[in-house]
Design an enzyme around this catalytic site. Structure first.
Site, PDB file in Angstrom:
ATOM      1  N   ARG A 164      -3.422  10.065 -16.987  1.00  0.00           N
ATOM      2  CA  ARG A 164      -2.227  10.076 -16.120  1.00  0.00           C
ATOM      3  C   ARG A 164      -1.544  11.453 -16.126  1.00  0.00           C
ATOM      4  O   ARG A 164      -0.328  11.543 -16.025  1.00  0.00           O
ATOM      5  CB  ARG A 164      -1.211   9.004 -16.546  1.00  0.00           C
ATOM      6  CG  ARG A 164      -1.696   7.570 -16.397  1.00  0.00           C
ATOM      7  CD  ARG A 164      -1.957   7.216 -14.933  1.00  0.00           C
ATOM      8  NE  ARG A 164      -2.198   5.799 -14.742  1.00  0.00           N
ATOM      9  CZ  ARG A 164      -3.403   5.225 -14.828  1.00  0.00           C
ATOM     10  NH1 ARG A 164      -4.475   5.939 -15.105  1.00  0.00           N
ATOM     11  NH2 ARG A 164      -3.530   3.926 -14.615  1.00  0.00           N
ATOM     12  N   SER A 238       2.076   0.184 -12.804  1.00  0.00           N
ATOM     13  CA  SER A 238       2.513   0.314 -14.205  1.00  0.00           C
ATOM     14  C   SER A 238       3.731   1.233 -14.258  1.00  0.00           C
ATOM     15  O   SER A 238       3.659   2.366 -13.760  1.00  0.00           O
ATOM     16  CB  SER A 238       1.413   0.936 -15.065  1.00  0.00           C
ATOM     17  OG  SER A 238       0.242   0.162 -15.022  1.00  0.00           O
ATOM     18  N   GLU A 333       5.773   6.229 -16.501  1.00  0.00           N
ATOM     19  CA  GLU A 333       4.666   6.797 -15.732  1.00  0.00           C
ATOM     20  C   GLU A 333       5.117   7.109 -14.304  1.00  0.00           C
ATOM     21  O   GLU A 333       4.660   8.050 -13.672  1.00  0.00           O
ATOM     22  CB  GLU A 333       3.504   5.791 -15.742  1.00  0.00           C
ATOM     23  CG  GLU A 333       2.209   6.324 -15.200  1.00  0.00           C
ATOM     24  CD  GLU A 333       1.730   5.548 -14.005  1.00  0.00           C
ATOM     25  OE1 GLU A 333       2.445   5.549 -12.980  1.00  0.00           O
ATOM     26  OE2 GLU A 333       0.638   4.947 -14.085  1.00  0.00           O
TER      27      GLU A 333
HETATM   28  P1  FAD Z   1       3.799   9.301  -4.144  1.00  0.00           P
HETATM   29  O1  FAD Z   1       4.456   8.178  -4.861  1.00  0.00           O
HETATM   30  O2  FAD Z   1       4.256   9.580  -2.770  1.00  0.00           O
HETATM   31  O3  FAD Z   1       3.951  10.617  -5.020  1.00  0.00           O
HETATM   32  C1  FAD Z   1       3.613  10.606  -6.400  1.00  0.00           C
HETATM   33  C2  FAD Z   1       3.780  12.034  -6.971  1.00  0.00           C
HETATM   34  O4  FAD Z   1       2.846  12.901  -6.355  1.00  0.00           O
HETATM   35  C3  FAD Z   1       5.157  12.662  -6.668  1.00  0.00           C
HETATM   36  O5  FAD Z   1       5.476  13.504  -7.743  1.00  0.00           O
HETATM   37  C4  FAD Z   1       4.912  13.478  -5.406  1.00  0.00           C
HETATM   38  O6  FAD Z   1       5.824  14.531  -5.252  1.00  0.00           O
HETATM   39  C5  FAD Z   1       3.508  13.978  -5.655  1.00  0.00           C
HETATM   40  N1  FAD Z   1       2.727  14.174  -4.418  1.00  0.00           N
HETATM   41  C6  FAD Z   1       2.384  13.224  -3.510  1.00  0.00           C
HETATM   42  N2  FAD Z   1       1.603  13.761  -2.557  1.00  0.00           N
HETATM   43  C7  FAD Z   1       1.436  15.070  -2.874  1.00  0.00           C
HETATM   44  C8  FAD Z   1       0.737  16.155  -2.264  1.00  0.00           C
HETATM   45  N3  FAD Z   1       0.023  16.015  -1.156  1.00  0.00           N
HETATM   46  N4  FAD Z   1       0.805  17.376  -2.867  1.00  0.00           N
HETATM   47  C9  FAD Z   1       1.524  17.549  -4.004  1.00  0.00           C
HETATM   48  N5  FAD Z   1       2.212  16.553  -4.608  1.00  0.00           N
HETATM   49  C10 FAD Z   1       2.159  15.334  -4.067  1.00  0.00           C
HETATM   50  N6  FAD Z   1      -2.084   4.373 -10.281  1.00  0.00           N
HETATM   51  C11 FAD Z   1      -3.206   4.497 -11.010  1.00  0.00           C
HETATM   52  O7  FAD Z   1      -3.522   5.601 -11.477  1.00  0.00           O
HETATM   53  N7  FAD Z   1      -4.003   3.429 -11.271  1.00  0.00           N
HETATM   54  C12 FAD Z   1      -3.730   2.203 -10.808  1.00  0.00           C
HETATM   55  O8  FAD Z   1      -4.483   1.262 -11.061  1.00  0.00           O
HETATM   56  C13 FAD Z   1      -2.561   2.030 -10.021  1.00  0.00           C
HETATM   57  N8  FAD Z   1      -2.220   0.814  -9.538  1.00  0.00           N
HETATM   58  C14 FAD Z   1      -1.095   0.668  -8.792  1.00  0.00           C
HETATM   59  C15 FAD Z   1      -0.799  -0.606  -8.290  1.00  0.00           C
HETATM   60  C16 FAD Z   1       0.323  -0.790  -7.498  1.00  0.00           C
HETATM   61  C17 FAD Z   1       0.623  -2.168  -6.951  1.00  0.00           C
HETATM   62  C18 FAD Z   1       1.160   0.308  -7.181  1.00  0.00           C
HETATM   63  C19 FAD Z   1       2.353   0.128  -6.290  1.00  0.00           C
HETATM   64  C20 FAD Z   1       0.876   1.564  -7.697  1.00  0.00           C
HETATM   65  C21 FAD Z   1      -0.252   1.755  -8.509  1.00  0.00           C
HETATM   66  N9  FAD Z   1      -0.597   3.019  -9.060  1.00  0.00           N
HETATM   67  C22 FAD Z   1      -1.747   3.165  -9.780  1.00  0.00           C
HETATM   68  C23 FAD Z   1       0.270   4.186  -8.812  1.00  0.00           C
HETATM   69  C24 FAD Z   1      -0.007   4.888  -7.463  1.00  0.00           C
HETATM   70  O9  FAD Z   1      -0.858   4.120  -6.669  1.00  0.00           O
HETATM   71  C25 FAD Z   1      -0.639   6.261  -7.703  1.00  0.00           C
HETATM   72  O10 FAD Z   1       0.154   7.058  -8.534  1.00  0.00           O
HETATM   73  C26 FAD Z   1      -0.870   7.002  -6.379  1.00  0.00           C
HETATM   74  O11 FAD Z   1      -1.672   8.135  -6.590  1.00  0.00           O
HETATM   75  C27 FAD Z   1       0.438   7.427  -5.731  1.00  0.00           C
HETATM   76  O12 FAD Z   1       0.147   7.889  -4.430  1.00  0.00           O
HETATM   77  P2  FAD Z   1       1.309   8.122  -3.387  1.00  0.00           P
HETATM   78  O13 FAD Z   1       0.719   8.810  -2.212  1.00  0.00           O
HETATM   79  O14 FAD Z   1       2.032   6.869  -3.111  1.00  0.00           O
HETATM   80  O15 FAD Z   1       2.234   9.141  -4.195  1.00  0.00           O
HETATM   81  N1  EPU Z   2      -1.450  -7.227 -21.722  1.00  0.00           N
HETATM   82  C1  EPU Z   2      -0.619  -8.179 -22.252  1.00  0.00           C
HETATM   83  N2  EPU Z   2       0.432  -8.609 -21.513  1.00  0.00           N
HETATM   84  C2  EPU Z   2       0.693  -8.118 -20.283  1.00  0.00           C
HETATM   85  C3  EPU Z   2      -0.148  -7.149 -19.737  1.00  0.00           C
HETATM   86  C4  EPU Z   2      -1.219  -6.706 -20.483  1.00  0.00           C
HETATM   87  O1  EPU Z   2      -0.828  -8.657 -23.362  1.00  0.00           O
HETATM   88  O2  EPU Z   2       1.666  -8.577 -19.671  1.00  0.00           O
HETATM   89  C5  EPU Z   2      -2.603  -6.771 -22.527  1.00  0.00           C
HETATM   90  C6  EPU Z   2      -3.833  -7.689 -22.379  1.00  0.00           C
HETATM   91  O3  EPU Z   2      -4.440  -7.790 -23.641  1.00  0.00           O
HETATM   92  C7  EPU Z   2      -4.740  -6.927 -21.460  1.00  0.00           C
HETATM   93  C8  EPU Z   2      -4.404  -5.473 -21.820  1.00  0.00           C
HETATM   94  O4  EPU Z   2      -3.012  -5.496 -22.115  1.00  0.00           O
HETATM   95  O5  EPU Z   2      -6.072  -7.207 -21.718  1.00  0.00           O
HETATM   96  C9  EPU Z   2      -4.687  -4.483 -20.711  1.00  0.00           C
HETATM   97  O6  EPU Z   2      -4.091  -4.945 -19.495  1.00  0.00           O
HETATM   98  P1  EPU Z   2      -4.691  -4.520 -18.065  1.00  0.00           P
HETATM   99  O7  EPU Z   2      -6.151  -4.710 -18.055  1.00  0.00           O
HETATM  100  O8  EPU Z   2      -3.887  -5.211 -17.024  1.00  0.00           O
HETATM  101  O9  EPU Z   2      -4.452  -2.983 -18.015  1.00  0.00           O
HETATM  102  P2  EPU Z   2      -3.205  -2.077 -18.414  1.00  0.00           P
HETATM  103  O10 EPU Z   2      -3.602  -1.269 -19.596  1.00  0.00           O
HETATM  104  O11 EPU Z   2      -1.966  -2.873 -18.502  1.00  0.00           O
HETATM  105  C10 EPU Z   2      -3.998  -0.027 -17.045  1.00  0.00           C
HETATM  106  C11 EPU Z   2      -3.429   0.923 -16.048  1.00  0.00           C
HETATM  107  C12 EPU Z   2      -3.440   0.301 -14.661  1.00  0.00           C
HETATM  108  C13 EPU Z   2      -4.883  -0.009 -14.285  1.00  0.00           C
HETATM  109  C14 EPU Z   2      -5.442  -0.976 -15.317  1.00  0.00           C
HETATM  110  C15 EPU Z   2      -6.913  -1.257 -15.106  1.00  0.00           C
HETATM  111  C16 EPU Z   2      -1.865   2.342 -17.209  1.00  0.00           C
HETATM  112  C17 EPU Z   2      -0.451   2.705 -17.460  1.00  0.00           C
HETATM  113  N3  EPU Z   2      -2.080   1.300 -16.403  1.00  0.00           N
HETATM  114  O12 EPU Z   2      -3.117  -1.133 -17.120  1.00  0.00           O
HETATM  115  O13 EPU Z   2      -2.926   1.253 -13.737  1.00  0.00           O
HETATM  116  O14 EPU Z   2      -4.968  -0.574 -13.010  1.00  0.00           O
HETATM  117  O15 EPU Z   2      -5.316  -0.410 -16.648  1.00  0.00           O
HETATM  118  O16 EPU Z   2      -7.651  -0.155 -15.500  1.00  0.00           O
HETATM  119  O17 EPU Z   2      -2.770   3.002 -17.725  1.00  0.00           O
HETATM  120  C18 EPU Z   2      -0.925   2.042 -12.677  1.00  0.00           C
HETATM  121  O18 EPU Z   2      -1.144   3.133 -13.206  1.00  0.00           O
HETATM  122  O19 EPU Z   2       0.025   1.849 -11.903  1.00  0.00           O
HETATM  123  C19 EPU Z   2      -1.844   0.920 -12.942  1.00  0.00           C
HETATM  124  C20 EPU Z   2      -1.665  -0.305 -12.441  1.00  0.00           C
END
Ligand code: FAD
Ligand code: EPU
Length: 338
Positions: A164, A238, A333
């Site tokens: 991240r 997250s 995050e």
């Molecule tokens: P924004 O929210 O618009 O911006 C994020 C940051 O990037 C800000 O600092 C912004 O200034 C900067 N930025 C954006 N575009 C540019 C650009 N073109 N040039 C320079 N800077 C820029 N993230 C994960 O890593 N893994 C996940 O599994 C994951 N799951 C998610 C699930 C949900 C339901 C949601 C809502 C979010 C999740 N995220 C996850 C977070 C998010 O999807 C990522 O961080 C994504 O990359 C954000 O993209 P965005 O375009 O919305 O960025």
């Molecule tokens: N868990 C709990 N309780 C909860 C949630 C999770 O006990 O309410 C425990 C469980 O044991 C589970 C473990 O945590 O097995 C891991 O949970 P999960 O697989 O949902 O993944 P995570 O570590 O919570 C991370 C990323 C996610 C990404 C998933 C899958 C971060 C901060 N988050 O979540 O990214 O989608 O792994 O790889 O690293 C995001 O960045 O926005 C995001 C959703």
């Protein structure tokens, strides 16, 4: 001619659905627009916020500057033997790019299916999910340097990716606007099934030789079952990072809580923040207009009408209680915009 709008609501431009506005707002659909924008010295000296899909942001209040929404489109690919190089405009929706590749069976980003947001934001925090991070397939990106008005290419190494993390969140913060991203994918369908939940779901579906498309479908299914859909419940995924702590720091935590969910992380240990938060009694809790998600305690949600301050305050309470119980400090995050 660029259109700079005033007092624009950002409610539909952030997935938390926080009702704030930007003093100025501009949409960029071509990289030349950036050159034009910053030729005007007014904007070079105004506070700026670069926005993609707004899916990793929490606005604490109205934004008193220029919000620059990147909407540069286009996807191209080039095949060289079994290698595929795919280049996409920063404003493409990340999951559209995933589908483009999965449909053509270009392997490498299927585990990153259904992550919200734009292509341009993907390197910022080195998006990751289900055993894959962007850095595993990232070739380079092209970015506009605000101070000089020049375009520069950053290689994978230049970006200093980590969990991240990237240089764009560190020493290059706010200096560059990413305009396109190039990925290095493969025609060889080497699927990555490291993440236990993927294997389990493949077994449930009786799939023994999964294709790229199978993995994408399974990952999408797992995500939908755990994560709230921002179009109905505001959230930014997250809210905290999974904390990475030293083995020395981990030892007393493990002695006191042997069931603590943890993973090896080089010389250190990564803890599941969702587990820590759940153990503190927060999972599914509703606090005013906010709360944590019932299926995933790591996700803070807007149940409707929440302010950014409310969500932020809840996040501070969670940090305090996790620290008191486990002595582990959670780091946010999500980008806090205040
Ligand atoms: P924004 O929210 O618009 O911006 C994020 C940051 O990037 C800000 O600092 C912004 O200034 C900067 N930025 C954006 N575009 C540019 C650009 N073109 N040039 C320079 N800077 C820029 N993230 C994960 O890593 N893994 C996940 O599994 C994951 N799951 C998610 C699930 C949900 C339901 C949601 C809502 C979010 C999740 N995220 C996850 C977070 C998010 O999807 C990522 O961080 C994504 O990359 C954000 O993209 P965005 O375009 O919305 O960025
Ligand atoms: N868990 C709990 N309780 C909860 C949630 C999770 O006990 O309410 C425990 C469980 O044991 C589970 C473990 O945590 O097995 C891991 O949970 P999960 O697989 O949902 O993944 P995570 O570590 O919570 C991370 C990323 C996610 C990404 C998933 C899958 C971060 C901060 N988050 O979540 O990214 O989608 O792994 O790889 O690293 C995001 O960045 O926005 C995001 C959703």
């Amino acid at each position: 001619m660029l259109q700079i709008q005033e007092n624009v609501s950002l409610k539909n431009f952030n997935t938390f659905g926080i009702d704030v506005s930007a003093k100025y707002f501009v949409e960029i659909s071509h990289e030349d627009d950036l050159v034009e924008l910053f030729m005007d010295p007014q904007w070079a000296h105004t506070r700026r916020l670069i926005m993609g899909g707004g899916s990793n942001m929490l606005f604490k209040n109205d934004f008193d500057g220029l919000a620059i929404r990147i909407n540069i489109r286009g996807i191209e690919h080039r095949i060289n033997h079994e290698e595929v190089f795919v280049e996409a405009g920063a404003g493409e929706v990340w999951n559209d790019l995933v589908n483009y590749c999965v449909d053509r069976e270009y392997a490498g980003i299927e585990n990153l299916s259904l992550i919200p947001g734009s292509v341009g934001a993907s390197p910022i925090q080195n998006i990751g999910a289900y055993g894959v991070e962007l850095k595993d397939v990232f070739k380079s990106c092209r970015a506009f340097e605000i101070a000089t008005g020049e375009f520069k290419t950053f290689t994978n190494e230049d970006c200093r990716f980590g969990y991240r993390e990237s240089n764009f969140k560190g020493e290059l913060k706010d200096q560059y606007i990413i305009v396109s991203v190039k990925l290095h994918l493969s025609l060889i369908p080497n699927v990555n099934l490291k993440y236990g939940a993927i294997e389990q779901e493949l077994v449930n579906r009786n799939i023994t030789s999964p294709t790229i498309k199978d993995v994408s479908r399974v990952v999408s299914h797992i995500r939908v079952s755990k994560l709230p859909d921002p179009s109905t419940i505001g959230n930014a995924g997250s809210f905290f990072k999974n904390p990475v702590i030293s083995k020395e720091q981990f030892s007393p935590v493990q002695s006191k809580f042997p069931e603590v969910v943890n993973y090896p992380a080089g010389d250190a240990v990564k803890l599941a923040a969702g587990w820590l938060i759940e153990q503190c009694g927060w999972k599914g809790k509703v606090v005013g207009h906010t709360g944590t998600w019932k299926n995933q305690a790591l996700v803070l949600v807007n149940h409707g009408g929440a302010t950014g301050e409310e969500v932020y305050s809840l996040s501070s309470q969670i940090i305090d209680s996790v620290y008191r119980k486990f002595g582990v400090l959670l780091e946010r995050e999500v980008n806090i915009i205040s």
